[in-house]
Design a protein around this motif. Structure first.
Motif, mmCIF file in Angstrom:
data_model
loop_
_atom_site.group_PDB
_atom_site.id
_atom_site.type_symbol
_atom_site.label_atom_id
_atom_site.label_comp_id
_atom_site.label_asym_id
_atom_site.label_seq_id
_atom_site.Cartn_x
_atom_site.Cartn_y
_atom_site.Cartn_z
ATOM 1 N N ASP A 54 -11.481 20.482 -0.262
ATOM 2 C CA ASP A 54 -11.468 20.617 -1.988
ATOM 3 C C ASP A 54 -11.281 18.848 -2.395
ATOM 4 O OD1 ASP A 54 -11.282 23.241 -2.139
ATOM 5 O OD2 ASP A 54 -9.230 23.132 -1.339
ATOM 6 N N TRP A 55 -11.840 17.848 -1.231
ATOM 7 C CA TRP A 55 -12.371 16.682 -1.865
ATOM 8 C C TRP A 55 -12.768 16.101 -2.474
ATOM 9 C CZ3 TRP A 55 -10.888 11.975 1.632
ATOM 10 C CH2 TRP A 55 -9.437 12.211 2.509
ATOM 11 N N PRO A 56 -12.946 15.822 -4.194
ATOM 12 C CA PRO A 56 -14.052 15.407 -5.029
ATOM 13 C C PRO A 56 -15.450 14.105 -4.708
ATOM 14 C CG PRO A 56 -11.968 13.745 -5.278
ATOM 15 C CD PRO A 56 -11.528 14.391 -3.530
ATOM 16 N N PHE A 57 -15.735 14.593 -3.290
ATOM 17 C CA PHE A 57 -17.028 13.938 -3.453
ATOM 18 C C PHE A 57 -18.079 15.176 -2.425
ATOM 19 C CE2 PHE A 57 -13.164 11.316 -2.560
ATOM 20 C CZ PHE A 57 -13.227 10.572 -2.838
ATOM 21 N N TYR A 93 0.822 -1.380 0.420
ATOM 22 C CA TYR A 93 -0.115 0.499 -0.014
ATOM 23 C C TYR A 93 1.249 1.690 0.438
ATOM 24 C CZ TYR A 93 -4.052 -2.891 0.977
ATOM 25 O OH TYR A 93 -4.546 -3.924 1.571
ATOM 26 N N GLU A 94 0.763 2.056 -0.905
ATOM 27 C CA GLU A 94 1.115 3.320 -0.761
ATOM 28 C C GLU A 94 0.358 4.582 0.374
ATOM 29 O OE1 GLU A 94 1.155 5.827 -4.392
ATOM 30 O OE2 GLU A 94 2.393 3.656 -5.551
ATOM 31 N N VAL A 95 1.317 4.998 0.638
ATOM 32 C CA VAL A 95 0.351 6.173 2.129
ATOM 33 C C VAL A 95 0.941 7.751 1.845
ATOM 34 C CG1 VAL A 95 0.986 6.956 4.704
ATOM 35 C CG2 VAL A 95 1.134 4.228 4.164
ATOM 36 N N ARG A 96 0.253 8.256 1.665
ATOM 37 C CA ARG A 96 0.353 9.610 1.870
ATOM 38 C C ARG A 96 0.055 10.690 2.300
ATOM 39 N NH1 ARG A 96 -0.127 9.982 -5.013
ATOM 40 N NH2 ARG A 96 0.374 8.063 -5.377
ATOM 41 N N ASP A 97 -0.480 12.000 2.438
ATOM 42 C CA ASP A 97 -0.561 12.331 3.455
ATOM 43 C C ASP A 97 -1.174 14.355 3.188
ATOM 44 O OD1 ASP A 97 1.625 13.586 3.452
ATOM 45 O OD2 ASP A 97 2.503 14.016 5.670
ATOM 46 N N LYS A 98 -0.696 14.192 1.679
ATOM 47 C CA LYS A 98 -0.815 14.979 1.094
ATOM 48 C C LYS A 98 -2.415 14.931 -0.207
ATOM 49 C CE LYS A 98 3.395 17.885 1.315
ATOM 50 N NZ LYS A 98 4.362 18.181 0.621
ATOM 51 N N PRO A 99 -3.348 15.234 -0.051
ATOM 52 C CA PRO A 99 -4.579 14.592 -1.210
ATOM 53 C C PRO A 99 -4.512 15.870 -2.024
ATOM 54 C CG PRO A 99 -5.748 14.327 1.934
ATOM 55 C CD PRO A 99 -3.959 15.231 1.768
ATOM 56 N N SER A 100 -3.873 16.871 -1.704
ATOM 57 C CA SER A 100 -4.396 17.716 -2.810
ATOM 58 C C SER A 100 -3.122 17.493 -4.195
ATOM 59 C CB SER A 100 -3.860 19.007 -2.023
ATOM 60 O OG SER A 100 -2.471 19.256 -2.057
ATOM 61 N N ALA A 101 -2.584 16.673 -3.504
ATOM 62 C CA ALA A 101 -1.536 16.049 -4.808
ATOM 63 C C ALA A 101 -1.732 15.261 -5.426
ATOM 64 C CB ALA A 101 0.188 15.828 -4.517
ATOM 65 N N LEU A 102 -3.170 14.204 -5.238
ATOM 66 C CA LEU A 102 -3.532 13.836 -5.957
ATOM 67 C C LEU A 102 -4.055 13.709 -7.123
ATOM 68 C CD1 LEU A 102 -5.769 11.510 -3.415
ATOM 69 C CD2 LEU A 102 -2.814 11.002 -3.936
ATOM 70 N N LYS A 103 -3.900 13.146 -8.208
ATOM 71 C CA LYS A 103 -4.400 13.201 -9.775
ATOM 72 C C LYS A 103 -5.794 12.620 -9.836
ATOM 73 C CE LYS A 103 -0.185 13.161 -11.738
ATOM 74 N NZ LYS A 103 0.739 12.613 -13.261
#
Length: 381
Positions: A311-314, A280-290
């Protein structure tokens, strides 16, 4: 004349007071002279030959209680006669017995006992002859007596050094085996990541990008808060999920060298039920997700604050936690108010102890079990 026989004769004649020590030798009635540290023919039950110094001091203090004799001999740094040898040695020196199995004449003593003629002459000058030592270190060296060397230290009874070697070898083999297994686990995980996150990971994916709520191709993503006040961050998530150990974020930050990582790969590997390593990949910057990467997000560790999902796409929390599994980490003795908002969401609360680290593994397994069940259900939908 050997030193043991000379000492026996002096003892039987009750002339022990005529045995005089001069520097590093004993003089017997102005007739014989022997070095103090010379080994006699009397062997102790422990296997070593007693020195003349040991026997002279012993027979002169034979009426002293044994424990006092041991203490006094130690104070003067003279090796002592053991309790087992005490009675047979006294019987021999005092003439009660003529011989004993403990006596072994391994060598002769040529030219050791004849005193020079000038030393047999009476001393005219009443002033005693004093050996002057100007350097205190020389005095210390003059009275030093070696008790053990590097070889005698290894002569230990009832001690099996082979078992020590065997235990050390086993520990080294076990360490090498564990390191080999860790390298193997890392290689398996890398191969899985390189080929994509498909059926070979045992999660039922077909390697193609799925629409709707299904998981997109590639390695699944777990999001953690970037705020340091939460328990699980990108700094300590690897130890918690891989090893089942919680390490505070501030401790990990001090240990870490270099800049903060943008992405951490976590392997599901410490459960005995696993047949294959899952990555699994773990990230902490949702804004950087494509846009296409949001389809790979499977879980999020929530902070308990509304602004985390800005700013989440939901459209709302209902949609977020229907498509993404939520976890909230807390200490078990925290107040209920700290989780008041979280209880309104479809989020699993995971509690750990502040001090009982052996309980962390159960909490990590709980996360994995719920996550894998969620991913399987999501892949079938």
């Amino acid at each position: 004349m050997d030193p043991l026989t000379a000492l026996r004769e002096m003892t039987m004649r009750n002339e022990l007071d005529k045995i005089i020590r001069v520097n590093n030798e004993y003089r017997f009635n102005s007739l014989y002279s022997f070095p103090c540290t010379i080994e006699t023919a009397y062997r102790s039950k422990q296997g070593n030959l007693y020195t003349l110094e040991t026997l002279v001091y012993f027979i002169k203090n034979v009426n002293v209680k044994h424990h006092d004799y041991i203490r006094n001999a130690g104070t003067q740094k003279i090796p002592a006669v053991t309790l087992l040898d005490r009675k047979p040695l006294v019987d021999y020196l005092q003439g009660r017995i003529t011989s004993t199995d403990a006596i072994e004449y391994l060598h002769d003593y040529p030219n050791l006992n004849a005193l020079p003629n000038d030393e047999l002459q009476p001393v005219v000058n009443d002033e005693p002859r004093v050996r002057v030592i100007e350097n205190p270190i020389d005095l210390i060296r003059a009275i030093e007596r070696p008790l053990k060397d590097r070889e005698t230290v290894l002569e230990c009874r009832h001690r099996d050094f082979y078992s020590v070697l065997t235990a050390a070898t086993k520990r080294d083999e076990e360490r090498q085996r564990m390191e080999s297994q860790q390298r193997k686990d890392g290689l398996v995980a890398k191969n899985k990541i390189d080929r994509g996150f498909g059926d070979e990971l045992g999660l039922g994916f077909d390697g193609q990008k799925l629409n709707g709520s299904k998981l997109g191709d590639g390695v699944p993503i777990i999001l953690v808060p970037s705020a340091s006040q939460t328990l699980i961050t990108i700094y300590n998530v690897k130890e918690f999920l891989e090893d089942g150990v919680f390490i505070p974020t501030d401790v990990k930050m001090k240990q870490m060298k270099g800049p903060k990582p943008e992405c951490v790969t976590v392997l599901k590997k410490f459960s005995s039920r696993d047949r294959v390593v899952t990555a699994y990949e773990v990230r902490d910057k949702p804004s950087a997700l494509k846009a296409d990467e949001w389809g790979r997000v499977v879980a999020v560790f929530v902070l308990g604050k509304e602004w985390q999902f800005k700013d989440w796409p939901f459209k709302d929390h209902v949609e977020i936690f229907n498509k993404i599994l939520g976890f909230y980490m807390r200490f078990e003795d925290d107040s209920v108010e700290s989780a008041k908002i979280v209880k309104q969401w479809n989020v699993k609360i995971i509690s750990i102890s502040k001090n009982k680290r052996h309980q962390d593994r159960a909490a990590a397994l709980d996360v994995w079990d719920r996550l894998e069940e969620f991913v399987r259900a999501r892949s079938r939908s």
